[in-house]
Write an enzyme that holds these catalytic residues in place. Structure first.
Site, mmCIF file in Angstrom:
data_model
loop_
_atom_site.group_PDB
_atom_site.id
_atom_site.type_symbol
_atom_site.label_atom_id
_atom_site.label_comp_id
_atom_site.label_asym_id
_atom_site.label_seq_id
_atom_site.Cartn_x
_atom_site.Cartn_y
_atom_site.Cartn_z
ATOM 1 N N HIS A 158 1.115 -0.946 -0.325
ATOM 2 C CA HIS A 158 -0.082 -0.379 0.197
ATOM 3 C C HIS A 158 0.835 1.257 0.284
ATOM 4 O O HIS A 158 0.142 2.421 -0.005
ATOM 5 C CB HIS A 158 -1.296 -0.184 1.163
ATOM 6 C CG HIS A 158 -1.474 -1.239 1.305
ATOM 7 N ND1 HIS A 158 -2.770 -2.078 0.311
ATOM 8 C CD2 HIS A 158 -2.445 -2.061 2.330
ATOM 9 C CE1 HIS A 158 -3.519 -2.382 0.278
ATOM 10 N NE2 HIS A 158 -2.967 -3.355 1.615
ATOM 11 N N ASP A 193 -2.433 -10.405 -2.175
ATOM 12 C CA ASP A 193 -3.328 -10.214 -0.854
ATOM 13 C C ASP A 193 -4.841 -10.162 -0.767
ATOM 14 O O ASP A 193 -5.283 -9.312 -2.374
ATOM 15 C CB ASP A 193 -2.201 -9.021 -0.781
ATOM 16 C CG ASP A 193 -2.573 -8.417 0.577
ATOM 17 O OD1 ASP A 193 -2.031 -8.791 1.458
ATOM 18 O OD2 ASP A 193 -3.791 -7.821 0.732
ATOM 19 N N HIS A 195 -6.039 -7.249 -0.368
ATOM 20 C CA HIS A 195 -6.568 -5.691 -0.792
ATOM 21 C C HIS A 195 -5.288 -5.258 -2.263
ATOM 22 O O HIS A 195 -4.700 -5.987 -2.354
ATOM 23 C CB HIS A 195 -6.130 -4.756 0.397
ATOM 24 C CG HIS A 195 -6.685 -5.693 1.614
ATOM 25 N ND1 HIS A 195 -6.252 -6.465 2.100
ATOM 26 C CD2 HIS A 195 -7.773 -4.782 1.967
ATOM 27 C CE1 HIS A 195 -6.702 -6.495 4.252
ATOM 28 N NE2 HIS A 195 -7.834 -5.549 3.138
ATOM 29 N N ASP A 282 -4.836 -13.139 3.180
ATOM 30 C CA ASP A 282 -5.508 -12.443 3.807
ATOM 31 C C ASP A 282 -6.180 -12.200 3.264
ATOM 32 O O ASP A 282 -7.988 -12.006 3.828
ATOM 33 C CB ASP A 282 -5.013 -10.597 4.689
ATOM 34 C CG ASP A 282 -4.993 -9.983 3.399
ATOM 35 O OD1 ASP A 282 -4.572 -10.512 2.132
ATOM 36 O OD2 ASP A 282 -4.294 -8.610 3.818
HETATM 37 ZN ZN LIG Z 1 -4.208 -6.905 2.718
#
Ligand SMILES: [Zn+2]
Length: 342
Positions: A158, A193, A195, A282
């Protein structure tokens, strides 16, 4: 296969976290490391300490202004009367084309996308060693290892060139890809991931030499909201070199593997000479974030599918939070990838 990790990476211990505005314990806990180390060892990996690689490989993808901020902001924050124990932003520029603020509070808002990346006394050092683990894994692959695993924590995907966010400070996957570029004309980054890898996308968005592909929960109602949509395809010379594959919430193994097949098709057509896997765990059905429903055997299938690309591969740890199966999911992925053969 070798794994790389330094003890310093465990010292960063963020406390603050807001979930839908409500204070919660920060889920990016040092304990993740113990689970992931156990998972790597169960897959037969040997864990080595990376060397200090200095700022060079990090400055290759992050701005000097940002790195100076990360290194010194905690100390500066302590001098503000009544400030929080950790650096947390409370004001952000709407657009970033204006002047650069001189104050610590202004710079925190400029360089931090959200409140999920609090900076404490140990953060800079932990983030450096996390990035150096990625550099060491990239060097091992450049030297001829079929694959290497960087146990990067804090995570990185991120983080943009000059912005922290979502538990991330230095973009370890981007650092690894840039390091691989010394020897490889084209490098692909495959982000699995839960996200969207918004920082990684941002760093390479205008570049045709690094293909970025991300599978993730649809950001229309999920972090990081502003990025990760299918119509983000790159810009300028990088147009067509970014592929986002958003998945409906709670998608399981079948949907994930179908999207992964699409991702692999695009990667094959790019004909890269090396691959970085931004490995978040995740997407697991039992992860506290609860966004997707990949199973433990599913991670093994994901590893097998990626091994089918037949590329020298650097695996960079991203997310994956405390739950009973965190270590098992890493073992499943690495076993699927064929760590015993490497
Ligand atoms: Zn994540």
């Amino acid at each position: 296969m070798k794994a790389f990790y330094a003890e310093e990476q465990k010292r960063h211990d963020p406390r603050a976290f807001l979930s839908s505005g409500a204070p919660q314990p920060n889920p990016e806990k040092p304990e993740r490391v113990e689970r992931l180390l156990a998972g790597a060892r169960s897959a037969g990996l040997t864990v080595e300490r990376p060397r200090n690689h200095g700022l060079g490989p990090i400055a290759a993808v992050h701005t000097p202004e940002y790195l100076d901020f990360l290194e010194h902001i905690f100390e500066r924050w302590q001098r503000i009367e009544g400030a929080s124990a950790e650096v947390i932003p409370n004001i952000h520029p709407i657009a970033r084309g204006g002047s650069y603020p001189a104050s610590a509070v202004g710079q925190a808002g400029y360089h931090m996308a959200d409140t999920a990346c609090p900076i404490s006394a140990e953060t800079w050092n932990s983030a450096l060693w996390s990035a150096w683990s990625a550099v060491e894994a990239a060097e091992a692959v450049t030297a001829g290892a079929p694959s290497a695993y960087a146990l990067c924590r804090p995570p990185g995907h991120h983080a943009f060139a000059d912005v922290a966010g979502g538990f991330c400070f230095i973009n370890n996957s981007a650092v690894a890809a840039q390091e691989l570029r010394k020897d490889a004309a084209r490098v692909a980054i495959l982000d699995v991931d839960l996200h969207h890898g918004n920082g990684t996308q941002g760093i390479f968005y205008a570049r045709p030499d690094v293909l970025t592909v991300s599978l993730h929960a649809d950001p229309v109602r999920f972090y990081p909201f502003f990025w990760g949509h299918a119509d983000e395809r790159g810009e300028g010379p990088g147009l067509g070199y970014n592929l986002n594959l958003p998945l409906p919430r709670k998608s399981g193994d079948a949907a994930f593997l179908e999207a992964l097949a699409t991702a692999c098709q695009r990667i094959r057509a790019f004909a890269p000479e090396a691959l970085v896997v931004a490995l978040g765990l995740d997407a697991f059905e039992g992860d506290p974030f609860g966004g997707l429903s990949v199973t433990t055997p599913g991670f093994s299938r994901i590893g097998e599918t990626i091994a089918g690309l037949g590329l020298p591969t650097v695996i960079v740890q991203e997310g994956g939070y405390l739950c009973d199966a965190l270590g098992d999911n890493l073992t499943a992925f690495l076993t699927g990838l064929g760590s015993s053969k490497a």
